[in-house]
Design a protein around this motif. Structure first.
Motif, PDB file in Angstrom:
ATOM      1  N   ASP A  73       5.062  17.376   6.406  1.00  0.00           N
ATOM      2  CA  ASP A  73       3.907  18.255   6.237  1.00  0.00           C
ATOM      3  C   ASP A  73       2.582  17.518   6.365  1.00  0.00           C
ATOM      4  N   ILE A  74       2.575  16.382   7.064  1.00  0.00           N
ATOM      5  CA  ILE A  74       1.322  15.658   7.277  1.00  0.00           C
ATOM      6  C   ILE A  74       0.564  16.317   8.428  1.00  0.00           C
ATOM      7  N   THR A  75      -0.642  16.714   8.170  1.00  0.00           N
ATOM      8  CA  THR A  75      -1.490  17.327   9.196  1.00  0.00           C
ATOM      9  C   THR A  75      -2.333  16.254   9.874  1.00  0.00           C
ATOM     10  N   ILE A  76      -2.333  16.257  11.188  1.00  0.00           N
ATOM     11  CA  ILE A  76      -3.130  15.287  11.933  1.00  0.00           C
ATOM     12  C   ILE A  76      -4.612  15.440  11.570  1.00  0.00           C
ATOM     13  N   ASN A  77      -5.245  14.322  11.193  1.00  0.00           N
ATOM     14  CA  ASN A  77      -6.649  14.361  10.781  1.00  0.00           C
ATOM     15  C   ASN A  77      -7.334  13.044  11.154  1.00  0.00           C
TER      16      ASN A  77
ATOM     17  N   ILE B 166       1.166   7.249   9.968  1.00  0.00           N
ATOM     18  CA  ILE B 166       1.123   6.625   8.641  1.00  0.00           C
ATOM     19  C   ILE B 166      -0.122   7.134   7.921  1.00  0.00           C
ATOM     20  N   GLU B 167       0.052   7.660   6.717  1.00  0.00           N
ATOM     21  CA  GLU B 167      -1.075   8.178   5.944  1.00  0.00           C
ATOM     22  C   GLU B 167      -1.145   7.467   4.596  1.00  0.00           C
ATOM     23  N   PHE B 168      -2.354   7.024   4.235  1.00  0.00           N
ATOM     24  CA  PHE B 168      -2.524   6.296   2.972  1.00  0.00           C
ATOM     25  C   PHE B 168      -3.987   6.352   2.555  1.00  0.00           C
ATOM     26  N   SER B 169      -4.283   5.912   1.348  1.00  0.00           N
ATOM     27  CA  SER B 169      -5.653   5.842   0.840  1.00  0.00           C
ATOM     28  C   SER B 169      -6.109   4.394   0.827  1.00  0.00           C
ATOM     29  N   HIS B 170      -7.413   4.182   1.083  1.00  0.00           N
ATOM     30  CA  HIS B 170      -7.930   2.814   1.167  1.00  0.00           C
ATOM     31  C   HIS B 170      -9.419   2.821   0.858  1.00  0.00           C
ATOM     32  N   LEU B 171      -9.907   1.712   0.332  1.00  0.00           N
ATOM     33  CA  LEU B 171     -11.333   1.602   0.020  1.00  0.00           C
ATOM     34  C   LEU B 171     -12.179   1.356   1.253  1.00  0.00           C
ATOM     35  N   GLY B 172     -11.543   0.994   2.360  1.00  0.00           N
ATOM     36  CA  GLY B 172     -12.274   0.770   3.604  1.00  0.00           C
ATOM     37  C   GLY B 172     -12.596  -0.687   3.840  1.00  0.00           C
ATOM     38  N   GLY B 173     -12.898  -1.021   5.109  1.00  0.00           N
ATOM     39  CA  GLY B 173     -13.255  -2.386   5.463  1.00  0.00           C
ATOM     40  C   GLY B 173     -13.054  -2.646   6.940  1.00  0.00           C
ATOM     41  N   LYS B 174     -13.834  -3.583   7.480  1.00  0.00           N
ATOM     42  CA  LYS B 174     -13.722  -3.943   8.893  1.00  0.00           C
ATOM     43  C   LYS B 174     -12.634  -4.994   9.083  1.00  0.00           C
ATOM     44  N   ASN B 175     -11.956  -4.876  10.206  1.00  0.00           N
ATOM     45  CA  ASN B 175     -10.918  -5.839  10.576  1.00  0.00           C
ATOM     46  C   ASN B 175      -9.934  -6.076   9.432  1.00  0.00           C
ATOM     47  N   THR B 176      -9.538  -5.004   8.791  1.00  0.00           N
ATOM     48  CA  THR B 176      -8.602  -5.110   7.675  1.00  0.00           C
ATOM     49  C   THR B 176      -7.238  -5.540   8.192  1.00  0.00           C
ATOM     50  N   PRO B 177      -6.696  -6.645   7.664  1.00  0.00           N
ATOM     51  CA  PRO B 177      -5.376  -7.101   8.130  1.00  0.00           C
ATOM     52  C   PRO B 177      -4.259  -6.325   7.436  1.00  0.00           C
ATOM     53  N   LEU B 178      -3.457  -5.641   8.230  1.00  0.00           N
ATOM     54  CA  LEU B 178      -2.339  -4.879   7.696  1.00  0.00           C
ATOM     55  C   LEU B 178      -1.029  -5.394   8.277  1.00  0.00           C
ATOM     56  N   LYS B 179       0.008  -5.290   7.485  1.00  0.00           N
ATOM     57  CA  LYS B 179       1.346  -5.661   7.957  1.00  0.00           C
ATOM     58  C   LYS B 179       2.282  -4.482   7.714  1.00  0.00           C
ATOM     59  N   LEU B 180       2.995  -4.100   8.766  1.00  0.00           N
ATOM     60  CA  LEU B 180       3.982  -3.033   8.653  1.00  0.00           C
ATOM     61  C   LEU B 180       5.363  -3.636   8.853  1.00  0.00           C
ATOM     62  N   LYS B 181       6.202  -3.481   7.840  1.00  0.00           N
ATOM     63  CA  LYS B 181       7.582  -3.975   7.916  1.00  0.00           C
ATOM     64  C   LYS B 181       8.528  -2.773   7.965  1.00  0.00           C
ATOM     65  N   TRP B 182       9.622  -2.946   8.681  1.00  0.00           N
ATOM     66  CA  TRP B 182      10.645  -1.902   8.686  1.00  0.00           C
ATOM     67  C   TRP B 182      12.021  -2.519   8.518  1.00  0.00           C
ATOM     68  N   THR B 183      12.895  -1.757   7.888  1.00  0.00           N
ATOM     69  CA  THR B 183      14.290  -2.156   7.692  1.00  0.00           C
ATOM     70  C   THR B 183      15.167  -0.956   7.964  1.00  0.00           C
ATOM     71  N   GLU B 184      16.156  -1.152   8.827  1.00  0.00           N
ATOM     72  CA  GLU B 184      17.027  -0.036   9.157  1.00  0.00           C
ATOM     73  C   GLU B 184      17.881   0.337   7.955  1.00  0.00           C
ATOM     74  N   ASN B 185      17.969   1.636   7.717  1.00  0.00           N
ATOM     75  CA  ASN B 185      18.766   2.170   6.621  1.00  0.00           C
ATOM     76  C   ASN B 185      19.909   2.961   7.221  1.00  0.00           C
TER      77      ASN B 185
ATOM     78  N   ILE C 218       0.864  -1.180   0.000  1.00  0.00           N
ATOM     79  CA  ILE C 218       0.000   0.000   0.000  1.00  0.00           C
ATOM     80  C   ILE C 218       0.900   1.229   0.000  1.00  0.00           C
ATOM     81  N   LYS C 219       0.682   2.124  -0.930  1.00  0.00           N
ATOM     82  CA  LYS C 219       1.463   3.351  -0.971  1.00  0.00           C
ATOM     83  C   LYS C 219       1.100   4.207   0.239  1.00  0.00           C
ATOM     84  N   ALA C 220       2.101   4.608   0.984  1.00  0.00           N
ATOM     85  CA  ALA C 220       1.846   5.346   2.224  1.00  0.00           C
ATOM     86  C   ALA C 220       2.952   6.360   2.471  1.00  0.00           C
ATOM     87  N   ASP C 221       2.613   7.394   3.221  1.00  0.00           N
ATOM     88  CA  ASP C 221       3.592   8.358   3.717  1.00  0.00           C
ATOM     89  C   ASP C 221       3.780   8.137   5.213  1.00  0.00           C
ATOM     90  N   TYR C 222       5.000   8.381   5.692  1.00  0.00           N
ATOM     91  CA  TYR C 222       5.340   8.113   7.079  1.00  0.00           C
ATOM     92  C   TYR C 222       5.952   9.367   7.709  1.00  0.00           C
TER      93      TYR C 222
END
Length: 504
Positions: A116-120, A88-107, A64-68
């Motif tokens: 410039d992400i505004t809390i919403n 984390i900000e992204f666009s989605h079609l919506g849904g209940k109990n949507t399973p998401l996975k967040l992976k990170w790798t140290e750079n 999923i394309k997202a900004d962090y």
């Protein structure tokens, strides 16, 4: 004011590398998503995810394309920084109990986050309750923790102290200043963090909002209309900000920090009023503001208070004997009596909790040495025994200790046990440090166990009512401010019990 929505937490959690050596990892979340742009707010335990990490969000292994955006980082003098709250900000079609996975790798290269992400209307998410308590209460993961004995009774009292109608019936209006002693918002947020029950999240937000609205531009409570450090409630503001990113909480915290600088932490024999309670309030504000902002002035203030407290404890005025507490005169504490040395066990518990927070964040040797010594003081000077028929032989914490003139002490075997929980918390922290330093903690641990058992008496009542189907809608607690001193500094008790008393 922005709103914050709570996502459904937890399906499972996978960490692929060890704490404080994290190169990569992943967490799994189950979230209720709405259509269009979405924001997730993820608190993160210290040492888990480096600031220089790259992220990938996916659903069913589809990226999923997202900004962090790293909203806050953990305080540290090290060049390597760790993220505390990730937006984390992204666009989605919506849904209940949507399973998401967040992976990170140290750079290894410096990471450029979006700024410039505004809390919403962010959704608060976390992979497990253990992850959440590690992020806020700084508990090391010990697996499944038995905390029902603590949060069961706490919830019964919380149903009373968060019910404005019930409080008004007994003459306690929200505008009654004493209602806000001992940081009630903090205690309710901690109930949420330990139980996962969103009711307490909402109730804590209501209390924190009320507190924020009654802090003036000088950082003084409009309910008291005078400067009084006892009414500084920083932890509730800390939790409010980290859980919602409400900037008003941060601004209120900043105001009370600068207001707290009026308190002089240095004690001399010529000093007037001084108590551990006010010292604790000043240190608590400084530590909280520093851990949220890494502000240099806040760290300087912490050092000022620590150094003053170290001197009082290990190089006391008037050539007083070393006793393991910040000694000051009885008269400076009570406004009456003589100038012989005194200390208050329950106020030391307040001070010890602020020291503990700084110690857990930094491993500061001054903080650990003071907590260590405080445990010795309670063991050697800070207890007495009940004499009434039903209380005979039961150990109790003294309200105040007058080392050279015990006639000034007032032992009340009916009310002094109200401080069994907070003093037990101080003893547990002292035992933790003694064991870490490989020092003898046998007697201190026995006293910790004894006071902890008294603290757990409310759970006996809770279980009995529950078993008989007679659990009341709420439990009364008068005065209601007792809720704060019983629960604001004692959230470590179930964790400390699991670590320190597993051999009993």
């Amino acid at each position: 004011m922005h709103k914050l929505f709570l996502g459904l937490v937890v399906t499972y959690f996978t960490l692929l590398s060890s704490v404080h050596a994290v190169g990569f990892g992943e967490i799994h979340l189950s979230v209720n998503l709405t259509k269009n742009s979405m924001q997730l707010l993820l608190p993160i335990p210290n040492g888990k995810i480096p600031l220089s990490s790259d992220f990938e969000l996916s659903e069913m292994d589809i990226p999923i394309k997202a900004d962090y955006m790293a909203k806050t980082v953990w305080p540290s003098n090290s060049e390597k920084k760790y993220i505390r709250v990730l937006l984390i900000e992204f666009s989605h079609l919506g849904g209940k109990n949507t399973p998401l996975k967040l992976k990170w790798t140290e750079n290894e290269k410096s990471k450029e986050f979006k700024t410039d992400i505004t809390i919403n209307n962010p959704i608060l998410v976390y992979p497990s309750l253990s992850w959440l308590t590690q992020s806020f209460l700084l508990h090391r993961d010990v697996g499944k923790l038995d905390n029902e004995w603590y949060i069961g009774p706490q919830a019964q009292y919380a149903k009373y102290v968060t019910n404005e109608k019930l409080l008004l019936q007994r003459g306690y209006s929200p505008e009654k200043a004493s209602q806000w002693l001992f940081d009630r918002p903090q205690a309710i947020y901690q109930l949420y963090l330990m139980s996962g029950n969103i009711k307490w999240f909402h109730e804590a937000n209501i209390l924190a909002q009320f507190y924020i609205e009654h802090i003036d531009e000088e950082g003084v409570s409009t309910l008291t209309k005078k400067y009084d450090p006892k009414y500084f409630m920083p932890k509730g503001l800390l939790f409010r900000y980290l859980l919602t990113m409400d900037d008003k909480a941060l601004q209120a915290l900043k105001k009370i920090f600068y207001s707290s600088l009026k308190w002089d932490p240095v004690y001399t024999s010529h000093r007037g009023f001084w108590t551990e309670r006010n010292q604790a309030a000043a240190l608590n504000v400084a530590v909280t503001y520093w851990e949220l902002t890494n502000d240099k002035r806040a760290l300087e203030r912490i050092n000022e208070i620590l150094n003053a407290t170290v001197k009082m404890t290990f190089n006391p005025e008037n050539n007083w004997a070393l006793r393991g507490c910040p000694q000051h005169s009885f008269k400076s504490h009570e406004g009456k009596g003589d100038n012989s040395p005194t200390c208050s066990p329950w106020m030391m518990a307040l001070l010890g909790d602020a020291l503990w927070r700084f110690y857990r964040l930094t491993n500061d040797i001054r903080a650990s040495s003071l907590i260590n010594a405080f445990g010795d003081f309670i063991l050697n000077h800070g207890i007495f025994y009940g004499t009434a028929a039903k209380l005979k032989g039961i150990v109790m914490p003294k309200y105040i200790v007058s080392m050279e003139n015990p006639r000034q002490e007032e032992h009340n075997q009916w009310t002094d046990p109200q401080h069994s929980c907070d003093v037990a918390g101080l003893l547990g922290k002292s035992v933790y440090i003694k064991q870490k330093e490989k020092q003898d903690a046998f007697l201190t641990k026995l006293l910790f166990k004894a006071l902890l058992e008294q603290c757990q008496n409310t759970y006996v009542k809770y279980k009995k009512e529950k078993k008989n189907g007679k659990l009341k809608n709420h439990w009364l607690l008068n005065p209601p401010r007792r809720f704060g001193w019983m629960y604001s500094t004692t959230s470590d008790l179930p964790w400390l019990e699991s670590l320190l008393l597993n051999d009993y």
